[in-house]
Motif scaffolding. Structure first.
Motif, short mmCIF file in Angstrom:
data_model
loop_
_atom_site.label_atom_id
_atom_site.label_comp_id
_atom_site.label_asym_id
_atom_site.label_seq_id
_atom_site.Cartn_x
_atom_site.Cartn_y
_atom_site.Cartn_z
N GLY A 122 0.83 -1.22 0.00
CA GLY A 122 0.00 0.00 0.00
C GLY A 122 0.86 1.25 0.00
N SER A 123 0.69 2.09 1.02
CA SER A 123 1.49 3.32 1.14
C SER A 123 2.95 3.04 1.45
N GLY A 124 3.27 1.78 1.76
CA GLY A 124 4.64 1.44 2.13
C GLY A 124 4.90 1.61 3.61
N CYS A 125 3.83 1.83 4.40
CA CYS A 125 4.04 2.18 5.81
C CYS A 125 4.82 1.11 6.57
N LEU A 126 4.52 -0.19 6.31
CA LEU A 126 5.23 -1.24 7.06
C LEU A 126 6.67 -1.37 6.56
N ALA A 127 6.84 -1.47 5.25
CA ALA A 127 8.18 -1.70 4.69
C ALA A 127 9.12 -0.54 5.03
N ALA A 131 12.38 -0.73 7.44
CA ALA A 131 13.71 -0.42 6.89
C ALA A 131 14.40 0.65 7.74
N LEU A 132 13.63 1.57 8.30
CA LEU A 132 14.23 2.63 9.10
C LEU A 132 14.50 2.20 10.54
N GLU A 133 13.61 1.36 11.08
CA GLU A 133 13.80 0.91 12.47
C GLU A 133 14.88 -0.15 12.58
N LEU A 134 15.03 -0.95 11.51
CA LEU A 134 16.04 -2.02 11.54
C LEU A 134 17.08 -1.70 10.47
N ALA A 135 17.91 -0.74 10.77
CA ALA A 135 18.89 -0.26 9.78
C ALA A 135 19.74 -1.43 9.29
N HIS A 136 20.14 -1.37 8.05
CA HIS A 136 20.97 -2.37 7.36
C HIS A 136 20.19 -3.61 6.94
N SER A 137 18.89 -3.65 7.24
CA SER A 137 18.11 -4.80 6.79
C SER A 137 17.82 -4.65 5.30
N LYS A 138 17.52 -5.81 4.68
CA LYS A 138 17.16 -5.80 3.26
C LYS A 138 15.64 -5.92 3.23
N VAL A 139 14.94 -4.89 2.78
CA VAL A 139 13.48 -4.92 2.82
C VAL A 139 12.92 -4.91 1.40
N PHE A 140 12.06 -5.90 1.11
CA PHE A 140 11.32 -5.96 -0.15
C PHE A 140 9.87 -5.61 0.15
N ALA A 141 9.22 -4.94 -0.80
CA ALA A 141 7.80 -4.63 -0.62
C ALA A 141 7.08 -4.95 -1.91
N ALA A 142 5.96 -5.68 -1.79
CA ALA A 142 5.22 -6.10 -2.98
C ALA A 142 3.79 -5.62 -2.91
N LYS A 153 6.79 3.99 -3.26
CA LYS A 153 8.16 4.37 -3.68
C LYS A 153 8.44 5.82 -3.32
N ASP A 154 7.44 6.66 -3.50
CA ASP A 154 7.60 8.07 -3.18
C ASP A 154 7.84 8.24 -1.67
N ASN A 155 7.09 7.49 -0.85
CA ASN A 155 7.29 7.58 0.60
C ASN A 155 8.68 7.10 1.00
N ALA A 156 9.13 6.01 0.36
CA ALA A 156 10.47 5.49 0.70
C ALA A 156 11.53 6.53 0.33
N ALA A 157 11.34 7.20 -0.80
CA ALA A 157 12.33 8.21 -1.23
C ALA A 157 12.31 9.39 -0.26
N THR A 158 11.11 9.87 0.09
CA THR A 158 11.02 11.03 0.99
C THR A 158 11.62 10.72 2.36
N LEU A 159 11.34 9.51 2.85
CA LEU A 159 11.81 9.16 4.20
C LEU A 159 13.19 8.49 4.18
N LYS A 160 13.77 8.43 2.99
CA LYS A 160 15.13 7.88 2.82
C LYS A 160 15.23 6.45 3.37
N ALA A 161 14.28 5.61 2.97
CA ALA A 161 14.27 4.22 3.42
C ALA A 161 14.67 3.33 2.25
N PRO A 162 15.71 2.51 2.43
CA PRO A 162 16.12 1.63 1.34
C PRO A 162 15.18 0.42 1.24
N VAL A 163 14.25 0.49 0.30
CA VAL A 163 13.28 -0.60 0.11
C VAL A 163 13.25 -0.94 -1.37
#
Ligand SMILES: C[S@@+](CC[C@H](N)C(=O)[O-])C[C@H]1O[C@@H](n2cnc3c(N)ncnc32)[C@H](O)[C@@H]1O
Length: 277
Positions: A122-127, A131-142, A153-163
């Motif tokens: 959805g909005s990416g809220c969980l992924a 990704a931000l709470e568990l730094a260095h984790s590899k997070v996929f979102a489908a 994707k826009d939320n991940a970019a704004t919040l600088k979360a590697p997903v």
């Protein structure tokens, strides 16, 4: 009209149309219209609105009175302490979904970077949060919805979360040896549509609310996906609808250890947690 007058008149109109939290709603709509924080409304209450600002406020009041959720009008919702952009392509993140984050953080996970998949992001809220709470984790979102993925994707970019985002159905294998699969899948039954609030029924995406088959089908797929993709000791953590927890716990076979389901603030069993043996 000054800010003070606009707020008074907007609150009265919202009240007349039985919109809840009328004063707060008026403040949020006006702050959004003026692109300022709410505090500004109090420190500048004698400021006069331009004709364009008054018209914009009028349009937004009309939308809210017509049932458009406030979050879609202001375009954001807070989740686990961060703001996520939302639009009608994505479900508005709910507070009870934060229990999934807590279940992941409270779990006995290995002390190394983790690999996590969020199904139905959805909005990416969980992924993004994971990704931000568990730094260095590899997070996929489908997600099956391409439009939802654009927002995520826009939320991940704004919040600088590697997903890493993928457009796919819950059943497709994406990676093996995952530590976690998390999901808040669509779980409303088609015949429950009339019981939903009008705002939800008419404005939130039906692909996010309803499962195309019976409401357990997507959970069966997630359990199967867990068996294929999780590594031993990996967790499957899913949000469930009201009174669904027992049926869902029965979907897990002997290869799983199920843990106590977490209740939400209203005492409703909400977050099912299972661990692959
Ligand atoms: C209830 S929403 C949850 C959104 C977000 N994770 C949250 O908790 O706010 C369910 C999401 O699952 C997606 N979805 C529905 N069926 C799906 C499927 N078969 N495979 C993957 N995603 C699916 C919808 O597009 C929607 O974004």
């Amino acid at each position: 009209m000054t800010i003070r007058e606009a707020l008074r008149s907007a609150t009265e109109r919202l009240d007349r149309h039985y919109v809840s939290n009328s004063r707060l709603t008026a403040e949020l709509l006006l702050a959004h219209t003026l692109t300022v924080e709410r505090e500004y409304l109090y420190t500048h209450d004698e400021r006069t609105l331009t004709g364009e600002e008054s018209q914009k406020l009028e349009d937004r009041l009309y939308d809210r009175i017509s049932g458009v959720p406030l979050q879609y009008i202001v375009g954001r919702q807070e989740f686990y302490g961060r703001y996520f952009r939302v639009n009608p392509s994505v479900l508005i993140p709910r507070p009870e979904t934060e229990y999934i984050i807590e279940a992941v953080l409270d779990s006995k996970h290995p002390a190394r970077p983790l690999t996590i998949l969020d199904v139905g992001t959805g909005s990416g809220c969980l992924a993004v949060t994971l990704a931000l709470e568990l730094a260095h984790s590899k997070v996929f979102a489908a997600d099956i919805s391409f439009e939802a993925l654009l927002v995520a994707k826009d939320n991940a970019a704004t919040l600088k979360a590697p997903v890493e985002f993928v457009c796919m159905d819950a059943i497709d294998a994406i990676a093996a040896q995952l530590d976690f699969i998390v999901s808040n899948p669509p779980y409303v039954r088609r015949d429950e549509i009339t019981q939903l609030q009008r705002e939800v029924r008419e404005h939130e995406p039906h692909v996010a609310l309803f499962s195309p088959e019976d409401e357990l089908a997507i959970y069966r797929k997630l359990v199967r996906a867990g068996e294929a993709m999780l590594q031993p000791g990996g967790y499957l953590i899913m949000e469930v609808g009201i009174r669904m927890d027992e049926q869902i716990l029965r979907l897990f076979g002997a290869e799983w250890e199920t843990l106590p389901t977490k209740n939400d603030l209203q005492g409703i069993p909400r977050t099912v947690v299972a661990r692959l043996r």
